[in-house]
Design a protein around this motif. Structure first.
Motif, PDB file in Angstrom:
ATOM      1  N   ASN A   1       0.904  -1.014   0.330  1.00 31.45           N
ATOM      2  CA  ASN A   1      -0.184   0.388  -0.052  1.00 31.45           C
ATOM      3  C   ASN A   1       0.883   1.405   0.095  1.00 31.45           C
ATOM      4  O   ASN A   1       1.341   1.479   1.067  1.00 31.45           O
TER       5      ASN A   1
ATOM      6  N   SER B   1       0.444   4.827  -0.722  1.00 26.30           N
ATOM      7  CA  SER B   1      -0.121   5.615   0.145  1.00 26.30           C
ATOM      8  C   SER B   1       0.216   5.303   1.732  1.00 26.30           C
ATOM      9  O   SER B   1       0.578   6.596   2.136  1.00 26.30           O
TER      10      SER B   1
ATOM     11  N   ILE C   1       2.563   7.668   3.937  1.00 26.22           N
ATOM     12  CA  ILE C   1       2.316   8.688   5.420  1.00 26.22           C
ATOM     13  C   ILE C   1       2.607   8.580   5.747  1.00 26.22           C
ATOM     14  O   ILE C   1       3.589   8.794   7.253  1.00 26.22           O
TER      15      ILE C   1
ATOM     16  N   PHE D   1      -2.285   1.886  10.463  1.00 30.84           N
ATOM     17  CA  PHE D   1      -2.288   2.910   9.802  1.00 30.84           C
ATOM     18  C   PHE D   1      -3.247   3.597  11.338  1.00 30.84           C
ATOM     19  O   PHE D   1      -4.397   3.090  12.106  1.00 30.84           O
TER      20      PHE D   1
ATOM     21  N   ASN E   1      -4.577   6.873  12.598  1.00 31.52           N
ATOM     22  CA  ASN E   1      -4.848   8.046  12.561  1.00 31.52           C
ATOM     23  C   ASN E   1      -4.752   8.731  14.234  1.00 31.52           C
ATOM     24  O   ASN E   1      -3.407   8.852  14.816  1.00 31.52           O
ATOM     25  N   GLU E   2      -4.681   9.933  13.937  1.00 30.26           N
ATOM     26  CA  GLU E   2      -3.977  11.207  14.697  1.00 30.26           C
ATOM     27  C   GLU E   2      -3.634  10.836  15.887  1.00 30.26           C
ATOM     28  O   GLU E   2      -2.857  11.086  16.417  1.00 30.26           O
TER      29      GLU E   2
ATOM     30  N   LEU F   1     -10.163   3.800  12.016  1.00 25.85           N
ATOM     31  CA  LEU F   1     -10.542   4.880  11.631  1.00 25.85           C
ATOM     32  C   LEU F   1     -11.728   5.456  12.515  1.00 25.85           C
ATOM     33  O   LEU F   1     -12.170   5.976  12.938  1.00 25.85           O
TER      34      LEU F   1
ATOM     35  N   LYS G   1     -10.418  16.732  11.664  1.00 25.39           N
ATOM     36  CA  LYS G   1      -8.186  16.567  11.630  1.00 25.39           C
ATOM     37  C   LYS G   1      -8.005  16.439   9.806  1.00 25.39           C
ATOM     38  O   LYS G   1      -8.163  15.157   9.528  1.00 25.39           O
TER      39      LYS G   1
ATOM     40  N   GLU H   1      -5.209  15.581   8.680  1.00 25.49           N
ATOM     41  CA  GLU H   1      -4.322  14.278   8.188  1.00 25.49           C
ATOM     42  C   GLU H   1      -4.930  12.842   8.277  1.00 25.49           C
ATOM     43  O   GLU H   1      -4.234  12.016   7.892  1.00 25.49           O
ATOM     44  N   ASP H   2      -5.979  12.763   9.279  1.00 24.52           N
ATOM     45  CA  ASP H   2      -6.814  11.888   9.337  1.00 24.52           C
ATOM     46  C   ASP H   2      -7.509  11.822   7.431  1.00 24.52           C
ATOM     47  O   ASP H   2      -7.601  10.855   7.495  1.00 24.52           O
TER      48      ASP H   2
ATOM     49  N   ASP I   1      -5.567  12.352   5.197  1.00 28.78           N
ATOM     50  CA  ASP I   1      -4.714  10.720   4.372  1.00 28.78           C
ATOM     51  C   ASP I   1      -5.029   9.828   4.810  1.00 28.78           C
ATOM     52  O   ASP I   1      -4.877   8.207   3.906  1.00 28.78           O
ATOM     53  N   LEU I   2      -5.016   9.148   6.021  1.00 34.18           N
ATOM     54  CA  LEU I   2      -5.212   7.393   6.395  1.00 34.18           C
ATOM     55  C   LEU I   2      -6.458   7.147   5.491  1.00 34.18           C
ATOM     56  O   LEU I   2      -6.685   5.756   5.663  1.00 34.18           O
TER      57      LEU I   2
ATOM     58  N   ALA J   1      -5.889   5.979   2.356  1.00 33.78           N
ATOM     59  CA  ALA J   1      -5.389   4.473   1.731  1.00 33.78           C
ATOM     60  C   ALA J   1      -5.814   3.715   3.181  1.00 33.78           C
ATOM     61  O   ALA J   1      -5.740   2.788   2.705  1.00 33.78           O
TER      62      ALA J   1
END
Lengths: 191, 761
Positions: free
Chosen positions: A122, A124, A128, A172, A174-175, B191, B269, B271-272, B274-275, B278
């Protein structure tokens, strides 16, 4: 999975140097054992580094930027990854790894970071992951200050990789997860 | 006792081991000590990390006694595993795998987390897919399914930090939220957002992160990492739990569907975002794998993705996700009897034109084409017809994509596309320049887009973009689909206009890729081209030779001459069939200077192939006509007192012209006296003062020697005829004959003019 991570100085006029490299496991039965295996590993990573350096220089040229950018004046100045040039390319089977690999790279100031990925990975997520590794490595290894001693602090680099890229597994995150991880590592990353 | 000096020492040791690629010997006892320190629970973490780093750096290691059997601490187990997995031994990998599965099966001691074990497992199956037993993979599959589906849906509690606020408050844990802030109403995924995370939520992240790999390599130890033949899936019987494999697929599919839904929410956010993308790509890829393994999932996948596609197809930021969606449809839509043409059309017609400048998308798009190269064999398909769009990726991202295009180009070439692709390759740097202008024009504020006065001439390239004089040329160059009939009469004005960009680095980088592609082009085309196509290409070659984008070195690097010779060798009859065009080209004296390589090769080809033995239609009149044309050119360039208007040219051109005239004369012997007379004048030519100042001594001597040899050969006309008309054979043979010609000539000369002391044979 990621096969290897490489941190290099692309040089410009100077030849490129590998500052830190980490492979994640050695595929069994792939080639010679013993010291030749180690030699081969080192040389494979050097080939990757050279190719990254070459692509980096070509991209900088096409963007009209100088090939050896200056370091920022203040070592603590937050580094913006907004316009950081990066790219992706493939290396054919046999050159230098037995099977095809895809290399994703990112260039920040006078350094470049690269992930050597298995095919069909992956990309992408790889991008990241690089964008997360780069500022954290710059911070932990104090790569921007004078007397940068990345070569002498493999533990700091390993510590970061063990969290963000454990055994070559990209995550994976997230922030919020990332923040939690930074807390665990004791990192204060500017956001 | 491990203090800061120990740390320092270990760091320096690591540097000295790592710095060289040649083996460094460390004392066996010391290596043993490193291992002991690594495994000792008393060692501080930093020291352990350094010991592991040194041991890894030295791998493969003969003195390794490390084993992970006794280690209970999961973080340490992960660290020790990294050393063991670096040894390149199948036995070690299997041992690590066993130990990790064991750790996952049993209850872990207090404070230990399985979180650190999953990546080790992922690495194990990636390095050596068959290293776990079926029972062990079932254990793992079962755990993965649970972690994916049943992670807590409430936020974790903050770790007690001590101090004033550490008194536990009876506070209800908050529910997890989505990335857009809404409260989550379904199960936890990567997520999902929380202030603090629980252990099982971390495991959820780890499990998804390794899921694709596990489905490909972990589920079937017997077959290794292939995504091919599925075992017969076990159907679900109501009331009974599915077997672990099937259950995992079921939970994984549900997880992916949930991710698809979550990935189009608007994140708080940035930046999330981009995730999200992906995750979306990963989810679709995993769905594809599941469908390959169990075709009962296809219908659900297809309907889910059709909806997704309609939601994201207009959003450029989701463009990269369109590729795995298209791939799934390509793999399965026949089965689902679904018409997916609209998806492919959007992908190939719109996306490249819009996003050629995105290097990641460009790379992935070209990979997609390579992975599905069978799509391009159907010449009427949307895939094949979109090649002008595909070349935009290369034009903009040349250094990164050139090797990919070398692989892709053969699939794009067929008799229908060859001439259009020929033009496209020669104009590739032009395309780069045009794309640059297109981007800049799109970035202009609307007010400026009106453009300049249409009646006048545009002052800049940017103005020309919308100008009526140039608009259609730009549109043709930037077209999305193959359009051989729409080619404008000439792109010369556009090329001249774009000359101002010829020095831009991106254009120059693109120009550097063209010679490689042209060589490949001719090699591939030579395999399938019929007579008519070869003739067409020769005519185009002659035409385009002076219609090249004006980049320094581009004109030299683009080696059209040798390919011209190759085509003539493939089909010698074309010299007769295209005699009009070739005569016109060869007769223009200026061509010998401006297009020297092509001219020289053309002249050589005429000499080689204009004969009855290659084409019965070759007449004496034709030979004479060619002779007179070339003789006139040779006469012009070998004047004793060259004028300012006389073209200068390389000595090789003179030699080739002389040889060609001689060959033609050998076939039409009335011409022999004319050639002989001409050749005899060459001595005067090379000695003339005006000429000696232009050419160097070696070159002039070479010309003279050649002229003499040719003259001598003509004294024996039947020998000359034999030498100059070799039997028709393969191209390689022609080349060998051509190479051996000077040798043959020299031998004959020696026969006729024995040097002092040598005996005639």
């Amino acid at each position: 999975m990621v096969r290897a991570f490489v941190l290099l100085a692309p040089g410009g006029p100077a030849p490129c140097r590998v500052l830190y490299a980490r492979t994640f496991g050695t595929p069994p039965g792939a080639g010679p054992g013993g010291p030749r295996q180690r030699l081969r590993r080192k040389e494979q990573l050097l080939v990757v580094a050279r190719q990254v350096a070459s692509q980096c220089q070509l991209l900088q040229a096409s963007l009209g930027r100088p090939s050896s950018p200056q370091l920022p004046q203040l070592p603590d100045e937050p580094v913006s990854l907004q316009d950081a040039p990066g790219g992706v390319f493939q290396m054919s089977p046999g050159d230098p790894f037995p099977e095809r690999v895809t290399v994703v790279w990112l260039s920040v100031l006078a350094l470049a970071f690269a992930l050597v990925c298995e095919p069909q990975e992956n990309l992408s997520l790889a991008e990241i992951t690089l964008r997360r590794l780069a500022p954290r490595l710059l911070l932990s290894l104090r790569l921007l200050g004078p007397g940068a001693d990345v070569l002498l602090r493999p533990d700091a680099a390993d510590g970061l990789l063990d969290r963000l890229l454990p055994h070559g597994q990209m995550l994976f995150l997230n922030e919020r997860f990332l923040q939690a991880m930074d807390r665990e590592l004791g990192l204060k990353v500017s956001r | 006792e491990a203090g800061p000096e120990a740390v320092d020492g270990l760091q320096r040791l690591h540097l000295s081991v790592a710095a060289t690629k040649y083996p460094r010997k460390l004392d066996g006892k010391f290596v043993e000590q490193l291992q002991t320190v690594l495994c000792s629970p008393k060692s501080p973490e930093q020291i352990q990390v350094l010991c592991a780093a040194i041991l890894r750096e030295m791998s493969p290691c003969n003195d390794l006694v490390l084993s992970c059997d006794e280690i209970q601490d999961t973080k340490l187990l992960s660290l020790v595993s990294s050393v063991l997995l670096a040894q390149g031994s199948r036995g070690e990998v299997a041992a690590v795998g066993q130990r990790v599965v064991q750790g996952l099966e049993r209850r872990l001691p207090e404070g230990q987390s399985a979180r650190f074990l999953l990546p080790v497992l992922a690495n194990v199956i990636s390095l050596s897919p068959g290293s776990l037993t079926e029972e062990q993979t079932n254990v793992v599959s079962k755990k993965l399914a649970d972690w994916l589906r049943y992670a807590s849906i409430q936020q974790g509690m903050a770790q007690p930090s001590g101090g004033f606020f550490s008194s536990p408050r009876t506070k209800q844990p908050a529910p997890i939220t989505e990335v857009d802030g809404a409260v989550a109403t379904d199960f936890f995924t990567v997520l999902s957002v929380a202030q603090h995370y629980t252990q099982d939520q971390w495991l959820n992240v780890q499990a998804f992160s390794m899921l694709r790999n596990w489905l490909l390599c972990g589920l079937w130890p017997q077959e290794g990492c292939v995504s091919g033949t599925p075992l017969v899936p076990v159907p679900a019987t109501p009331g009974r739990l599915l077997p672990p494999r099937e259950r995992l697929r079921d939970k994984a599919f549900a997880y992916c569907q949930r991710l698809v839904e979550q990935s189009t929410r608007r994140p708080l956010k940035k930046e999330d975002g981009d995730l999200q993308k992906a995750c979306l790509i990963e989810a679709v890829t995993i769905m594809d794998i599941i469908c390959k393994q169990d075709s009962s999932y296809v219908c659900r996948a297809v309907s889910c993705l059709k909806i997704l596609h309609s939601r994201i197809c207009g959003d450029a930021t989701y463009a990269r996700a369109l590729l795995p969606i298209a791939q799934l449809f390509l793999n399965h839509s026949k089965q689902a009897a679904v018409d997916s043409d609209a998806i492919y059309k959007h992908l190939f017609s719109d996306i490249p034109a819009l996003l050629f400048h995105n290097p990641s998308l460009a790379f992935e798009f070209v990979q997609f084409c390579k992975d599905n190269s069978q799509l391009f064999t159907d010449s009427s398909s949307i895939f094949r017809q979109s090649f002008p769009n595909l070349f935009k990726f290369l034009a903009w991202n040349s250094p990164a994509l050139i090797s990919e295009f070398v692989d892709l180009l053969p699939f794009l070439l067929d008799p229908g596309t060859a001439t259009e692709i020929f033009h496209l390759l020669l104009d590739l740097p032009c395309l780069t320049a045009a794309l640059d202008i297109q981007l800049r024009a799109a970035a202009l504020p609307v007010s400026e887009k009106a453009g300049a006065d249409p009646a006048g001439k545009p002052a800049t390239c940017l103005e020309a973009f919308h100008h009526p004089l140039y608009r259609s040329m730009f549109q043709y160059l930037l077209r999305s689909r193959a359009a051989p009939e729409d080619a404008p009469d000439s792109l010369v004005p556009l090329r001249q206009l774009l000359g101002s960009l010829a020095g831009s680095p991106r254009v120059v980088q693109c120009a550097e890729t063209v010679p490689v592609l042209l060589e490949l082009f001719f090699r591939v085309v030579a395999e399938f081209a019929d007579g008519s196509l070869i003739n067409q290409l020769v005519v185009l070659l002659l035409q385009r030779s002076d219609q090249l984008y004006d980049i320094p070195a581009f004109k030299e690097d683009v080696v059209l001459g040798s390919n011209l010779a190759m085509l003539c060798g493939l089909r010698p009859a074309l010299v007769v069939e295209l005699s009009t065009e070739i005569l016109e080209f060869s007769g223009a004296v200026s061509n010998i200077q401006s297009k020297e390589a092509i001219f020289t090769h053309m002249a050589w080809a005429v000499g080689e192939f204009l004969s009855v033995s290659h084409d019965k239609r070759c007449t004496v009149e034709q030979i004479t006509r060619f002779f007179e044309t070339l003789e006139a050119v040779l006469f012009e360039i070998t004047q004793l007192r060259p004028q300012a208007s006389t073209p200068s040219c390389a000595p090789r051109a003179i030699s080739v012209l002389m040889a060609t005239l001689t060959k033609l004369a050998a076939r039409s012997q009335d011409l022999i006296p004319r050639v002989s007379m001409f050749l005899s004048k060459m001595r005067t030519f090379v000695q003339s003062p005006a000429v000696t100042s232009v050419y160097c001594e070696e070159d002039l001597e070479e010309i003279l020697i050649r002229a003499t040899e040719l003259m001598n050969l003509l004294k024996m006309p039947s020998v000359a005829q034999f030498v100059f008309t070799p039997p028709v054979a393969s191209t390689r043979f022609q080349k060998e004959v051509n190479d051996s010609l000077p040798l043959a000539l020299r031998m004959v000369t020696q026969l006729l003019e024995p040097a002092a002391g040598s005996m005639p044979v």
